[in-house]
Design an enzyme around this catalytic site. Structure first.
Site, PDB file in Angstrom:
ATOM      1  N   ASN A 107      -3.621  -7.138  10.982  1.00 28.30           N
ATOM      2  CA  ASN A 107      -4.024  -8.198  10.046  1.00 28.30           C
ATOM      3  C   ASN A 107      -4.548  -9.438  10.767  1.00 28.30           C
ATOM      4  O   ASN A 107      -4.133 -10.552  10.508  1.00 28.30           O
ATOM      5  CB  ASN A 107      -2.860  -8.569   9.127  1.00 28.30           C
ATOM      6  CG  ASN A 107      -1.669  -9.108   9.871  1.00 28.30           C
ATOM      7  OD1 ASN A 107      -1.496  -8.825  11.063  1.00 28.30           O
ATOM      8  ND2 ASN A 107      -0.835  -9.879   9.210  1.00 28.30           N
ATOM      9  N   HIS A 245      10.532  -2.698   8.543  1.00 28.82           N
ATOM     10  CA  HIS A 245      11.529  -3.729   8.160  1.00 28.82           C
ATOM     11  C   HIS A 245      12.264  -3.472   6.832  1.00 28.82           C
ATOM     12  O   HIS A 245      12.170  -4.277   5.910  1.00 28.82           O
ATOM     13  CB  HIS A 245      10.933  -5.133   8.195  1.00 28.82           C
ATOM     14  CG  HIS A 245       9.628  -5.370   7.484  1.00 28.82           C
ATOM     15  ND1 HIS A 245       8.742  -6.323   7.915  1.00 28.82           N
ATOM     16  CD2 HIS A 245       9.070  -4.829   6.384  1.00 28.82           C
ATOM     17  CE1 HIS A 245       7.706  -6.346   7.105  1.00 28.82           C
ATOM     18  NE2 HIS A 245       7.877  -5.445   6.173  1.00 28.82           N
ATOM     19  N   ASP A 318       9.389  -8.199  14.250  1.00 24.53           N
ATOM     20  CA  ASP A 318       8.679  -8.679  13.065  1.00 24.53           C
ATOM     21  C   ASP A 318       8.135 -10.094  13.292  1.00 24.53           C
ATOM     22  O   ASP A 318       8.104 -10.928  12.382  1.00 24.53           O
ATOM     23  CB  ASP A 318       9.600  -8.661  11.843  1.00 24.53           C
ATOM     24  CG  ASP A 318       8.846  -8.302  10.571  1.00 24.53           C
ATOM     25  OD1 ASP A 318       7.611  -8.141  10.644  1.00 24.53           O
ATOM     26  OD2 ASP A 318       9.492  -8.188   9.519  1.00 24.53           O
TER      27      ASP A 318
END
Lengths: 438, 322
Positions: A107, A245, A318
């Site tokens: 992203n 996650h 994360d």
């Protein structure tokens, strides 16, 4: 603190270490010899007859030496949002956290959905010479959830698996095709498991806290519904599926049952989900606004159970850098995400210090397990393996402070948290890329 | 005037919410308000206790009555009051909440009265300024002066809050008024019920210490006070109920369901009312039962008390002058 990159590595003897290799169940005092970029030998009493001449000696002082950490979920922000984070800033933070391999989400701007973007990341990372950086390719072009990206060719360029990053792949038919097509090349599909319409407008976990704070809640069901749907699609297609996650007990239960049924599924979680619960967002702390949101205490305990019984395969940081403009806002307007590279090992060691998991099992979740998920060569102390090493003191106490962090953005959900266990040195391909002054 | 410090026990710098306040603190605010009710009915309403003080009404969300109420309160105490309406468009132009707060803070106001559409925004702003901040409503979180004026209205009619049964009806999900009232009434020993369709009751509402009902007749049974809430369609994303007609049919207050409450039950509404949506016009205009206008009157007194107490606390805060 210093981080340095040395030129051509020669022969280095790491002596007087507590060797920890989860893959071979090794926990013994011993030594490691690296030669060039690889591990030449290791074991207890390796240098019983003395260290050979011409070998540099690094005394580990009895501290723990394990395979370098492999972090399979990192957002880099480069290219496109360098004001939030760069490959260089993430690299420095990663080696300070003992991470020697990391995998970045697609992203970025532009999205990593074509070959040149994958190669850009690899080339930039190589030049920096810090942590090894791998890239995920996008499942769909532009992360739009509609048309499949060129997964086969992206793989040839170096993409290690496929995900639409922080966006859930919502369209069931597209997901079905992605899993089915990916199976052609035995590629792994990674889902951000959140049913978007149930999460829409939500800021935090649904429940009493959200009710008191007047915030819109995201129910736990948003996670499990997507997990259960995709498990059906994995069963239908036989594709390899991984959930990133996981944060809820019900979703972990679903994966546990699916594994028992023989479905080709794996999953990971991140430190906030076993070290924090929703009370961390009290007083509208936007640094604790994460996606998925921090959940109820019961869920936190369920995540630990999932780690303990092997339902959860790996722990990833994360890492999601956000600058002040994106975080110093009213809670509903603030961005999701927290940084995690520098706290990954220390927070994970709480599982050991608190008596939930043995030390080797914690390290396995951070090294060989994530490495094996993506088919990387990292994560093991063995002859011939890359000389990627992390030296840490499992007991050294420190406190997380925003101003001490090397990450460009400082949005840690663990600010001011006292931690036990600290990385002392990181070695990537035989080069000492980080060592902490004591 | 020599003030007896011991008579006042609200010592916080700000008034950001009711949750967490103690009964003596709430009582102190109400007692102080009481004194202003009579004064506001005199021909000469002006006092000088806020002379030299600057109050800024900073509203990020449209408001007429609350802003006017604070403005009157400040002026009647002799303070200088400035109104700032920050439309959404200028926020979108790039100035953030914190920028705005810092800019205003540099002008040395004494009290900022802030309304904002986001929950927690007023608290965030309060951390960036060194004046007193009053929350005039933040998102769906709290609206403390509304709860205080409701409590004052009830207390003047019923003597005390303790032991009363209060039904809060309507859009509890999106209502900051409901949250502040639930906290205040529970703290002061009243029993609180909420009545609404399930889609307008927030998750685990019972954990706030309320009894949850989904039927007006059953929920209103034996109540001393009926508080209606405005349907906040501007905060609703989708499908909380099928139509206004259906909502009115099942959840509006009318004489039929009001008959289940105690014969002398008071009817309250924080305004602005949507007649024919959550309340039948006849009931709203029933002067024998409805205290809706009295609530507005108490609002000014309560806001005078809040402004005065917070200003007094500022005077005692030496660190502020550094």
């Amino acid at each position: 603190m210093t981080s340095k990159s040395e030129s051509a590595p020669g022969r280095v003897a790491y002596i007087n270490a507590r060797l920890l290799d989860p893959a071979s169940d090794l926990d013994a005092t011993g030594d490691v010899l690296t030669e060039g970029e690889a591990i030449a030998d290791l074991g207890p009493g390796l240098f019983a007859d003395g260290v050979p001449e011409g070998t540099e000696i690094v005394d580990c002082g009895g501290h723990c030496l394990c395979p370098g950490l492999v972090d399979i979920r990192v957002q880099l922000r480069e290219p496109g949002e360098e004001h939030k984070g760069t490959l260089a800033s993430a690299g420095r933070a990663a080696v300070a956290g003992g991470i020697t391999s990391m995998v970045c989400l697609p992203n970025t701007l532009p999205v990593i959905d074509d070959m040149s973007a994958v190669e850009f990341v690899a080339r930039r990372a190589r030049l920096l010479g810090l942590t090894k950086v791998y890239a995920y390719g996008a499942i769909t072009k532009g992360l739009e959830g509609k048309e499949l990206a060129e997964m086969g060719m992206l793989t040839e360029s170096g993409a290690v698996a496929f995900t639409d990053g922080v966006t859930a792949l919502a369209d069931a038919q597209v997901m079905r095709q992605a899993l089915n097509y990916a199976r052609t090349f035995d590629l792994l599909i990674i889902q951000h498991p959140e049913e978007p319409s149930l999460a829409r407008g939500g800021d935090m976990n649904a429940g009493e806290m959200a009710t008191r704070m007047g915030l819109v809640g995201i129910p736990r069901e948003a996670e499990v519904i997507m997990v259960e749907r995709d498990l059906r699609l994995a069963e239908l297609t036989g594709g390899r599926l991984h959930f990133a996650h996981l944060s809820t007990g019900i979703a972990i239960d679903a994966v546990r049952q699916a594994k028992a049924r023989g479905i080709n599924v794996t999953c990971d979680t991140a430190p906030p989900y076993f070290a924090l619960n929703e009370t961390a967002v009290g007083d509208y702390r936007t640094f604790a606004k994460l996606s998925p949101p921090l959940r109820h205490e019961e869920d936190r305990l369920a995540v630990i159970q999932g780690l303990l019984d092997g339902t959860i395969d790996a722990i990833a940081s994360d890492h999601a850098p956000e600058d002040e403009d994106a975080k110093r806002l009213p809670f509903a307007q603030a961005a999701f995400g927290g940084i995690g590279l520098e706290t990954l090992l220390s927070v994970s060691l709480e599982l050991y210090h608190n008596g939930y998991l043995p030390l080797l099992q914690v390290l396995g979740l951070l090294t060989c397990n994530p490495s094996d998920l993506l088919g990387l060569s990292a994560g093991r102390l063995k002859r011939g393996a890359p000389a990627d090493l992390t030296l840490f003191d499992p007991d050294r106490a420190w406190r997380v402070r925003e101003q001490d962090l090397l990450s460009k953005s400082k949005n840690t959900p663990f600010d001011y948290r006292p931690l036990q266990g600290r990385v002392l040195m990181s070695v990537v391909d035989g080069r000492r890329v980080f060592s902490r002054d004591s | 005037m020599i003030e007896d410090e011991t008579a006042f026990s609200y010592t916080h710098r700000h008034l950001l919410g009711i949750e967490g306040l103690s009964p003596p603190e709430i009582t102190a605010l109400l007692d102080q308000s009481e004194g202003y009710v009579e004064q506001n009915r005199q021909a000469d309403k002006k006092q000088g206790v806020l002379r030299g003080r600057t109050i800024i009404n900073l509203f990020f969300e449209a408001s007429t009555r609350t802003r006017t109420s604070f403005e009157l309160a400040g002026k009647r105490l002799g303070g200088d009051v400035i109104n700032m309406s920050v439309s959404n468009s200028s926020v979108k132009k790039g100035e953030t909440l914190i920028d705005t707060a810092m800019t205003l803070n540099a002008m040395h106001p004494d009290v900022l009265v802030v309304r904002h559409p986001a929950s927690g925004a007023v608290k965030l702003l309060s951390e960036k300024v060194n004046c007193a901040v009053i929350n005039a409503g933040d998102g769906s979180h709290e609206h403390p002066t509304q709860a205080l004026l409701d409590a004052l209205t009830i207390r003047r009619r019923r003597g005390e809050l303790s032991g009363l049964t209060v039904a809060i009806c309507g859009d509890v999900q999106h209502s900051r008024v409901a949250r502040s009232n639930i906290h205040l009434l529970n703290t002061m020993g009243a029993r609180v019920r909420v009545i609404a369709p399930r889609t307008l009751i927030p998750a685990e509402a019972a954990r706030l210490g309320v009894e949850v009902f989904h039927d007006m007749d059953r929920g209103l049974e034996g109540c001393d006070i009926v508080m209606m809430l405005r349907l906040q369609t501007e905060r609703m994303h989708s499908n909380f109920f099928p139509s206004i007609r259906e909502y009115f049919h099942f959840f509006a207050l009318d004489y039929d369901n009001l008959a289940k409450a105690k014969p002398d039950a008071l009817i309250m509404h924080p305004g602005p009312m949507n007649r024919g949506v959550e309340i039948d016009s006849e009931v709203a205009d029933d002067y024998g039962r409805s205290v809706i206008r009295e609530q507005v009157e108490m609002g000014v007194a309560v806001r005078m008390a809040c402004l005065e107490l917070l200003s007094r606390n500022l005077s005692n805060d030496i660190s502020r002058n550094l």
